[in-house]
Design an enzyme around this catalytic site. Structure first.
Site, PDB file in Angstrom:
ATOM      1  N   SER A 126       0.850  -1.197   0.000  1.00  8.90           N
ATOM      2  CA  SER A 126       0.000   0.000   0.000  1.00  8.90           C
ATOM      3  C   SER A 126       0.885   1.246   0.000  1.00  8.90           C
ATOM      4  CB  SER A 126      -0.889   0.017   1.234  1.00  8.90           C
ATOM      5  OG  SER A 126      -1.554   1.262   1.329  1.00  8.90           O
ATOM      6  N   TYR A 139      -2.061  -1.106  10.193  1.00 11.94           N
ATOM      7  CA  TYR A 139      -2.130  -1.284   8.731  1.00 11.94           C
ATOM      8  C   TYR A 139      -0.835  -0.836   8.052  1.00 11.94           C
ATOM      9  CZ  TYR A 139      -3.824  -0.994   3.942  1.00 11.94           C
ATOM     10  OH  TYR A 139      -3.965  -1.160   2.576  1.00 11.94           O
TER      11      TYR A 139
HETATM   12  N1  NAP Z   1      -8.907  -0.504  -1.374  1.00 11.59           N
HETATM   13  C1  NAP Z   1      -7.861   0.283  -1.183  1.00 11.59           C
HETATM   14  O1  NAP Z   1      -7.985   1.525  -1.177  1.00 11.59           O
HETATM   15  C2  NAP Z   1      -6.505  -0.296  -0.965  1.00 11.59           C
HETATM   16  C3  NAP Z   1      -5.405   0.577  -0.919  1.00 11.59           C
HETATM   17  C4  NAP Z   1      -4.128   0.054  -0.727  1.00 11.59           C
HETATM   18  C5  NAP Z   1      -3.967  -1.307  -0.601  1.00 11.59           C
HETATM   19  N2  NAP Z   1      -5.048  -2.136  -0.636  1.00 11.59           N
HETATM   20  C6  NAP Z   1      -4.812  -3.568  -0.488  1.00 11.59           C
HETATM   21  O2  NAP Z   1      -5.396  -4.246  -1.581  1.00 11.59           O
HETATM   22  C7  NAP Z   1      -5.790  -5.563  -1.181  1.00 11.59           C
HETATM   23  C8  NAP Z   1      -7.231  -5.795  -1.571  1.00 11.59           C
HETATM   24  O3  NAP Z   1      -8.018  -4.838  -0.889  1.00 11.59           O
HETATM   25  P1  NAP Z   1      -9.546  -4.543  -1.270  1.00 11.59           P
HETATM   26  O4  NAP Z   1      -9.745  -3.110  -1.000  1.00 11.59           O
HETATM   27  O5  NAP Z   1      -9.876  -5.109  -2.586  1.00 11.59           O
HETATM   28  O6  NAP Z   1     -10.273  -5.347  -0.099  1.00 11.59           O
HETATM   29  P2  NAP Z   1     -11.570  -6.294  -0.036  1.00 11.59           P
HETATM   30  O7  NAP Z   1     -12.578  -5.888  -1.058  1.00 11.59           O
HETATM   31  O8  NAP Z   1     -11.979  -6.305   1.393  1.00 11.59           O
HETATM   32  O9  NAP Z   1     -10.976  -7.728  -0.430  1.00 11.59           O
HETATM   33  C9  NAP Z   1     -10.100  -8.395   0.426  1.00 11.59           C
HETATM   34  C10 NAP Z   1      -9.892  -9.804  -0.105  1.00 11.59           C
HETATM   35  O10 NAP Z   1      -8.937 -10.461   0.738  1.00 11.59           O
HETATM   36  C11 NAP Z   1      -9.412 -11.760   1.048  1.00 11.59           C
HETATM   37  N3  NAP Z   1      -8.899 -12.224   2.329  1.00 11.59           N
HETATM   38  C12 NAP Z   1      -8.744 -11.519   3.468  1.00 11.59           C
HETATM   39  N4  NAP Z   1      -8.264 -12.311   4.443  1.00 11.59           N
HETATM   40  C13 NAP Z   1      -8.088 -13.543   3.898  1.00 11.59           C
HETATM   41  C14 NAP Z   1      -7.635 -14.795   4.395  1.00 11.59           C
HETATM   42  N5  NAP Z   1      -7.256 -14.974   5.671  1.00 11.59           N
HETATM   43  N6  NAP Z   1      -7.601 -15.859   3.557  1.00 11.59           N
HETATM   44  C15 NAP Z   1      -8.005 -15.720   2.260  1.00 11.59           C
HETATM   45  N7  NAP Z   1      -8.464 -14.574   1.741  1.00 11.59           N
HETATM   46  C16 NAP Z   1      -8.504 -13.505   2.551  1.00 11.59           C
HETATM   47  C17 NAP Z   1     -10.926 -11.600   1.063  1.00 11.59           C
HETATM   48  O11 NAP Z   1     -11.495 -12.877   0.837  1.00 11.59           O
HETATM   49  P3  NAP Z   1     -12.870 -13.396   1.527  1.00 11.59           P
HETATM   50  O12 NAP Z   1     -13.785 -12.202   1.589  1.00 11.59           O
HETATM   51  O13 NAP Z   1     -13.330 -14.443   0.580  1.00 11.59           O
HETATM   52  O14 NAP Z   1     -12.480 -13.883   2.855  1.00 11.59           O
HETATM   53  C18 NAP Z   1     -11.167 -10.642  -0.097  1.00 11.59           C
HETATM   54  O15 NAP Z   1     -11.238 -11.341  -1.313  1.00 11.59           O
HETATM   55  C19 NAP Z   1      -5.520  -5.632   0.324  1.00 11.59           C
HETATM   56  O16 NAP Z   1      -4.268  -6.246   0.546  1.00 11.59           O
HETATM   57  C20 NAP Z   1      -5.478  -4.172   0.732  1.00 11.59           C
HETATM   58  O17 NAP Z   1      -4.720  -3.948   1.897  1.00 11.59           O
HETATM   59  C21 NAP Z   1      -6.310  -1.671  -0.821  1.00 11.59           C
END
Ligand code: NAP
Length: 239
Positions: A126, A139
């Protein structure tokens, strides 16, 4: 290409999985949510239900695959610290969900990447790790740990033909950020995030960061002397 994406049941990972599938690649979409996995399976993607915090189950599941060309380790979560309570169990949860899952996934996927002649490992960190941000003790620290792990692995894999990329998104509209109760400058859609990631991976970039207006600003701020940044960041903290 054979592409494996963790955290593919929601947000950024789901969009990437669908887009790579549309491009004609063989996509393995991983997650825990059975309903979301069924939906992806109905669209023709290959799916796997794996809790990435469970090392034994994870190693077991990955060992059923033959090889992978591109692994995108994207699964993760976010929780913010709310003082005056410094809840160490929150830190443990975030480290487990973000750092341990990446470590376990790397252990599981490396043998599969080594069987590819075009191997590429990408991990989602991130831009929050560029500077210390308010309430991000858990985080931000987890994403800084991921950045260090990935940048070190790139060095140690120098004798192997495996490209290593670190992906550093700014704010992306997903179920994760829908929970945030603060302004999110330059927040982009999952479509835009997927496009930026796929473009960066195609160029085999070591670091992929976007949206540039936000991430370049953070990078410039990261050059400020620590005390000056602290004064600025303290102004972001709600009274
Ligand atoms: N959105 C942002 O602004 C942003 C910014 C910077 C970085 N990120 C990073 O991008 C990545 C995706 O974020 P997102 O915003 O798309 O979040 P999201 O919509 O909440 O998706 C998170 C995903 O991670 C999976 N997950 C979490 N814990 C898990 C575990 N123990 N085992 C297997 N799967 C797991 C969830 O699967 P299930 O629901 O099936 O459990 C879900 O598919 C993350 O690493 C986040 O930190 C996001």
């Amino acid at each position: 290409m054979k592409i494996l994406i963790t955290g593919a049941t929601s947000g950024i990972g789901r969009q990437l999985a669908l887009d790579y599938h549309t491009e004609g690649h063989e996509v393995w979409a991983l997650g825990r949510n059975a309903e979301a996995l069924e939906e992806l399976s109905a669209k023709g993607l290959r799916t796997g239900q794996v809790d990435l915090t469970d090392r034994a189950a994870c190693l077991d599941w990955f060992s059923t695959l033959e090889s992978i060309d591109l692994a995108i380790l994207n699964a993760g979560t976010c929780e913010y610290v709310d003082l005056p309570v410094f809840d160490s169990s929150l830190i443990q949860r975030v480290m487990r969900a973000n750092v341990e899952t990446v470590a376990i996934s790397i252990e599981a996927v490396l043998p599969l990447l080594r069987k590819s002649s075009n191997a590429h490992l990408a991990v989602v960190g991130s831009s929050a790790a560029f500077v210390p941000l308010p309430r991000a003790e858990a985080y931000g620290a987890s994403k800084a740990a991921i950045a260090y792990m990935v940048d070190t692995l790139r060095i140690d894999l120098k004798n192997e033909d495996i490209v290593v990329s670190l992906i550093c998104p700014g704010f992306v509209k997903t179920p994760l950020t829908d929970l945030n109760d603060f302004p999110m400058p330059f927040r982009i859609t999952t479509d835009e995030a997927s496009m930026a990631i796929r473009k960066g991976l195609k160029k085999k970039k070591a670091q992929i960061h976007f949206p540039k207006k936000f991430t370049i600003l953070l990078k410039i701020l990261s050059f400020l002397p620590g005390p000056l940044w602290t004064i600025l960041a303290k102004r972001m903290v709600k009274q």
